[in-house]
Structure formats: C-alpha cells, structure tokens
Scaffold this motif. Structure first.
Motif, PDB file in Angstrom:
ATOM      1  N   PRO A   1       0.774  -1.223  -0.012  1.00 34.66           N
ATOM      2  CA  PRO A   1      -0.033   0.030  -0.175  1.00 34.66           C
ATOM      3  C   PRO A   1       0.972   1.191  -0.121  1.00 34.66           C
ATOM      4  CG  PRO A   1      -0.062  -0.870   2.146  1.00 34.66           C
ATOM      5  CD  PRO A   1       0.641  -1.992   1.125  1.00 34.66           C
ATOM      6  N   ALA A   2       0.479   2.086  -0.772  1.00 33.39           N
ATOM      7  CA  ALA A   2       1.221   3.374  -0.951  1.00 33.39           C
ATOM      8  C   ALA A   2      -0.051   4.592  -0.937  1.00 33.39           C
ATOM      9  CB  ALA A   2       2.022   3.518  -2.078  1.00 33.39           C
ATOM     10  N   VAL A   3       0.450   5.606  -0.359  1.00 33.08           N
ATOM     11  CA  VAL A   3      -0.452   6.805  -0.466  1.00 33.08           C
ATOM     12  C   VAL A   3      -0.306   7.852  -1.476  1.00 33.08           C
ATOM     13  CG1 VAL A   3      -1.164   6.893   2.027  1.00 33.08           C
ATOM     14  CG2 VAL A   3       0.559   8.268   1.391  1.00 33.08           C
ATOM     15  N   ILE A   4      -0.916   8.456  -2.248  1.00 34.46           N
ATOM     16  CA  ILE A   4      -0.930   9.425  -3.079  1.00 34.46           C
ATOM     17  C   ILE A   4      -1.812  10.530  -2.950  1.00 34.46           C
ATOM     18  CG2 ILE A   4      -2.356   8.039  -4.860  1.00 34.46           C
ATOM     19  CD1 ILE A   4      -0.293   9.118  -7.008  1.00 34.46           C
ATOM     20  N   VAL A   5      -1.358  11.803  -2.920  1.00 37.39           N
ATOM     21  CA  VAL A   5      -1.917  12.727  -2.142  1.00 37.39           C
ATOM     22  C   VAL A   5      -2.032  14.129  -3.057  1.00 37.39           C
ATOM     23  CG1 VAL A   5      -0.281  13.331  -0.470  1.00 37.39           C
ATOM     24  CG2 VAL A   5      -2.482  14.104  -0.236  1.00 37.39           C
ATOM     25  N   ALA A   6      -3.355  14.816  -3.501  1.00 32.87           N
ATOM     26  CA  ALA A   6      -3.291  15.995  -3.812  1.00 32.87           C
ATOM     27  C   ALA A   6      -3.462  17.030  -2.898  1.00 32.87           C
ATOM     28  CB  ALA A   6      -4.368  16.157  -4.614  1.00 32.87           C
ATOM     29  N   VAL A   7      -2.085  17.748  -2.621  1.00 37.48           N
ATOM     30  CA  VAL A   7      -2.122  18.492  -1.501  1.00 37.48           C
ATOM     31  C   VAL A   7      -2.599  20.122  -1.879  1.00 37.48           C
ATOM     32  CG1 VAL A   7      -0.612  19.710   0.255  1.00 37.48           C
ATOM     33  CG2 VAL A   7      -0.227  17.179  -0.414  1.00 37.48           C
ATOM     34  N   GLU A   8      -3.342  20.688  -1.139  1.00 38.19           N
ATOM     35  CA  GLU A   8      -3.773  22.113  -1.466  1.00 38.19           C
ATOM     36  C   GLU A   8      -3.622  23.201  -0.548  1.00 38.19           C
ATOM     37  OE1 GLU A   8      -7.202  25.176  -1.738  1.00 38.19           O
ATOM     38  OE2 GLU A   8      -6.506  23.733   0.016  1.00 38.19           O
ATOM     39  N   ASN A   9      -3.221  24.198  -0.900  1.00 39.59           N
ATOM     40  CA  ASN A   9      -3.323  25.353   0.075  1.00 39.59           C
ATOM     41  C   ASN A   9      -3.313  26.816  -0.648  1.00 39.59           C
ATOM     42  OD1 ASN A   9      -0.988  27.832   0.681  1.00 39.59           O
ATOM     43  ND2 ASN A   9      -1.678  26.745   2.582  1.00 39.59           N
ATOM     44  N   ARG A  10      -4.388  27.490  -0.182  1.00 39.72           N
ATOM     45  CA  ARG A  10      -4.872  28.774  -0.815  1.00 39.72           C
ATOM     46  C   ARG A  10      -5.095  28.645  -2.187  1.00 39.72           C
ATOM     47  NH1 ARG A  10      -4.212  32.895   3.108  1.00 39.72           N
ATOM     48  NH2 ARG A  10      -3.025  32.269   4.819  1.00 39.72           N
ATOM     49  N   GLY A  11      -5.790  27.612  -2.875  1.00 41.48           N
ATOM     50  CA  GLY A  11      -5.996  27.601  -4.078  1.00 41.48           C
ATOM     51  C   GLY A  11      -5.006  27.165  -5.025  1.00 41.48           C
ATOM     52  N   ARG A  12      -3.941  26.682  -4.479  1.00 47.22           N
ATOM     53  CA  ARG A  12      -2.635  26.027  -5.092  1.00 47.22           C
ATOM     54  C   ARG A  12      -2.736  24.679  -4.833  1.00 47.22           C
ATOM     55  NH1 ARG A  12       2.035  29.518  -2.625  1.00 47.22           N
ATOM     56  NH2 ARG A  12       0.991  28.599  -0.673  1.00 47.22           N
ATOM     57  N   LEU A  13      -1.768  23.837  -5.781  1.00 48.98           N
ATOM     58  CA  LEU A  13      -1.815  22.694  -5.726  1.00 48.98           C
ATOM     59  C   LEU A  13      -0.244  22.194  -5.902  1.00 48.98           C
ATOM     60  CD1 LEU A  13      -3.130  19.809  -5.864  1.00 48.98           C
ATOM     61  CD2 LEU A  13      -2.626  19.522  -8.242  1.00 48.98           C
ATOM     62  N   LEU A  14       0.061  21.142  -4.760  1.00 48.78           N
ATOM     63  CA  LEU A  14       1.603  20.896  -4.721  1.00 48.78           C
ATOM     64  C   LEU A  14       1.902  19.599  -5.526  1.00 48.78           C
ATOM     65  CD1 LEU A  14       4.148  21.057  -3.071  1.00 48.78           C
ATOM     66  CD2 LEU A  14       3.308  19.559  -1.271  1.00 48.78           C
ATOM     67  N   LEU A  15       2.779  20.055  -6.523  1.00 50.36           N
ATOM     68  CA  LEU A  15       3.456  18.978  -7.581  1.00 50.36           C
ATOM     69  C   LEU A  15       4.776  18.789  -7.307  1.00 50.36           C
ATOM     70  CD1 LEU A  15       1.255  20.059 -10.687  1.00 50.36           C
ATOM     71  CD2 LEU A  15       0.894  18.101  -8.980  1.00 50.36           C
ATOM     72  N   GLY A  16       5.338  17.770  -7.485  1.00 52.43           N
ATOM     73  CA  GLY A  16       6.714  17.599  -7.379  1.00 52.43           C
ATOM     74  C   GLY A  16       7.373  16.722  -8.775  1.00 52.43           C
ATOM     75  N   ARG A  17       8.626  16.643  -9.031  1.00 51.47           N
ATOM     76  CA  ARG A  17       9.058  15.452  -9.958  1.00 51.47           C
ATOM     77  C   ARG A  17      10.282  15.055  -9.321  1.00 51.47           C
ATOM     78  NH1 ARG A  17      10.522  16.099 -14.703  1.00 51.47           N
ATOM     79  NH2 ARG A  17      12.543  15.435 -14.573  1.00 51.47           N
ATOM     80  N   GLN A  18      10.680  13.908  -9.788  1.00 51.29           N
ATOM     81  CA  GLN A  18      11.632  13.089  -9.847  1.00 51.29           C
ATOM     82  C   GLN A  18      12.563  13.112 -10.909  1.00 51.29           C
ATOM     83  OE1 GLN A  18      10.854   8.938  -9.087  1.00 51.29           O
ATOM     84  NE2 GLN A  18       9.256   9.084  -7.366  1.00 51.29           N
ATOM     85  N   ALA A  19      13.873  13.053 -10.669  1.00 43.13           N
ATOM     86  CA  ALA A  19      14.847  13.436 -11.502  1.00 43.13           C
ATOM     87  C   ALA A  19      14.859  12.325 -12.592  1.00 43.13           C
ATOM     88  CB  ALA A  19      16.148  13.307 -10.811  1.00 43.13           C
ATOM     89  N   SER A  20      14.300  11.125 -12.489  1.00 51.75           N
ATOM     90  CA  SER A  20      14.274  10.093 -13.530  1.00 51.75           C
ATOM     91  C   SER A  20      13.149  10.209 -14.524  1.00 51.75           C
ATOM     92  CB  SER A  20      14.393   8.748 -13.013  1.00 51.75           C
ATOM     93  OG  SER A  20      12.969   8.824 -12.137  1.00 51.75           O
ATOM     94  N   TRP A  21      12.055  11.324 -14.318  1.00 51.04           N
ATOM     95  CA  TRP A  21      10.904  11.159 -15.051  1.00 51.04           C
ATOM     96  C   TRP A  21      11.207  12.114 -16.514  1.00 51.04           C
ATOM     97  CZ3 TRP A  21       6.810  13.159 -10.813  1.00 51.04           C
ATOM     98  CH2 TRP A  21       6.725  11.981 -10.093  1.00 51.04           C
TER      99      TRP A  21
END
Length: 303
Positions: free
Chosen positions: A163-183
């Motif tokens: 099991p792994a969580v995957i999450v859309a994190v929001e703050n003040r109308g903004r969405l947190l997104l990230g990237r891995q170097a291998s992508w």
C-alpha cells in the motif's frame, strides 16, 4: 477547497473486474472442467502480454494449449468463461507481438486491461516467492495459484500488495506538485509514498508529504484507490489541506512547487497541444492524474 466529495474516475485497471470466484480455487476438478473453454492471458518474463496481429490479447483457450491448468493462475470468471494467466515459459506458443501494461491500458478494452493488471500482479508475486522466506525451501503454488506452500517447512505464503498513499495537497487555491529526476522532462505529479509498519494511512500522508517537501498537512480525506502493479502497489488516493509554507526538497524529489489552477489547467491542455513550455502531468491512466483533475474541477472558474 470544496467540501463536496465527488468520486475519482478515468484511471485504468479498476473497471469491469473479473468475478474472483474464490470457492473455485479450492476445487481442482472444477478448474479442470473449465480449462478447455477458458481464456488464457500469456505473460512473458518481463511482464508483457502476448498479443495477436491486431495488438489485442492473444485469443488463446485452454483447448488450444491442451492438458489442464497445471501452474496457471485462476483469475476468475467473466460470465461463464474462466480466465487464467499462464507464464510463457511453460507453453509452446508463438505470438505476433508483445504489449506492456501501460500500452494495454490505452489500447485494450477496460475489462481486458484490468485482467492484465491482475495477472501481472500475480505473476510478479509468483516470481518473487519461488523459495520460502522462512527456511529457503522450494515453494509450490496451490489453490489456483493463490497459496504458495513451502515443501520443506509447510509455511503458507499468500499474495501481497504494497500500500502507498498518493495525495493532492492544496493550500490557498494552489496544488503541490513535484518531480523525480528520472522522469521525462517537465513531468510533474502529486506526491506519493509507501505505508510503513504500524502506521495509519492518514499518518503516512502527513509523514510522506513532509519528508518529500517539508510541507505540513493539517487535514486529509480519502478519495479512492488504484491497483498499480509496477510491480505490486496499491495506490490509496487522498486530498489534503496544508499549512502555509514554501516546499523544500532534499533529494527524494528534484523539485516541488505550488501551482495555481491556471497553471494546472494549462498543463492538462498540453495533452492535446504541447506548446513546449510549462509542465506536463502524469498520464491519464494513473490515479495521480485523476487526483489532479479532481482538484482542478473543484477550483472556481475551472469549468
């Protein structure tokens, strides 16, 4: 963020599932009777599936192979027809092509892609459990492929998922997104991480988001799940609200940022026309993309 909880949709491997028919797993005579008319999914060592000239699943039945189920995995029933997955190494069968699961999610029917996902997860579990983790003895699979029994100490082994969580994190109308170097270049997605022993899913959300971005989550809400057999995960989707603060990365991610609804909408549009600028998002087959689009639909003026 809106308090209305609408279901996630659009991602792969969850639609039109086979009836698992658990009782039949313990009935080898019934499985043998079902075998001649059964549909077989043939998987190669690399997890790809055999295909016909049309790039669809190889139309193979038990009668064409002969014998009986043997080491095949009983996946379940579709209507009255049984479905099995079979390792290519035990068959003398040629096929025009091979297809990996991501490609199948885009070009096969929902039902066939879901069955392939199921079969691939079982194949991976078998390949990693040929010997007992307790004593090192040989493991033989029983009950339609769903129980591995050690021939030395008799310990039983059962299919596992991570099991792994995957999450859309929001703050003040903004969405947190990230990237891995291998992508792929410019590819960004929501944050994810595996559940650790002794941990609730909600605790994993808080811990993983902080470990990867130093952003602190203050509330989260479950939205849905997706089997993700790359190789054996179950992705548990959440949305979450976070405290103020700028993301910081320390190695797990190459970058993490807050993105506005306008920026996310532009990234979604790049699926159709990539202007070569700005970020790209995870592909539509994944729950990560569904979480992003779910968040985007909740934003004012996004329709």
């Amino acid at each position: 963020m809106s308090t209305h909880l609408s279901p996630l949709s659009g991602f792969s491997f969850v639609g039109e599932p086979l009836e698992r028919a658990d009782a039949l797993r313990a009935d080898p005579d019934a499985l043998a009777r079902l075998w001649p008319d059964a549909r077989l999914l043939v998987l190669d060592r690399d997890g790809t599936a055999f295909t016909g000239a049309d790039d669809q699943p190889l139309p193979l039945t038990g009668a064409e192979v002969g014998g009986g189920p043997g080491t095949a995995v009983f996946l379940g029933l579709r209507g009255e027809q049984a479905w099995f997955s079979v390792e290519a190494s035990v068959l003398d069968v040629a096929a025009p092509g091979r297809m990996d699961l991501r490609q199948a999610a885009l070009s096969w029917s929902v039902a066939d892609a879901s069955a392939f996902s199921y079969a691939r997860g079982m194949s991976y579990w078998h390949s990693r459990n040929r010997f007992c983790g307790v004593c090192g003895g040989e493991v033989r699979f029983e009950r339609g492929g769903f129980v591995g029994r050690c021939q030395q100490c008799a310990v039983e082994h059962y299919p596992r998922v991570d099991p792994a969580v995957i999450v859309a994190v929001e703050n003040r109308g903004r969405l947190l997104l990230g990237r891995q170097a291998s992508w792929a270049p410019r590819r960004y997605s929501v944050l994810a991480g595996f559940v650790e022993p002794g941990e609730m899913l909600e605790q994993t959300v808080v811990r993983e988001v902080f470990e990867e971005s130093k952003v602190r989550v203050r509330a989260c809400q479950y939205l849905g799940t997706q089997p993700w057999p790359f190789p054996g995960a179950l992705m548990v989707g959440f949305r979450a609200q976070a405290d103020d603060g700028e993301p910081e990365v320390d190695g797990e991610l190459e970058d993490a940022r807050w993105f506005s609804a306008e920026e996310v909408g532009a990234a979604i549009a790049r699926d159709v026309h990539d202007d070569g600028e700005g970020i790209r998002l995870s592909p539509p087959i994944s729950i990560s993309r569904s979480l992003i689009e779910h968040w985007y639909r909740q934003q004012p003026g996004s329709a």
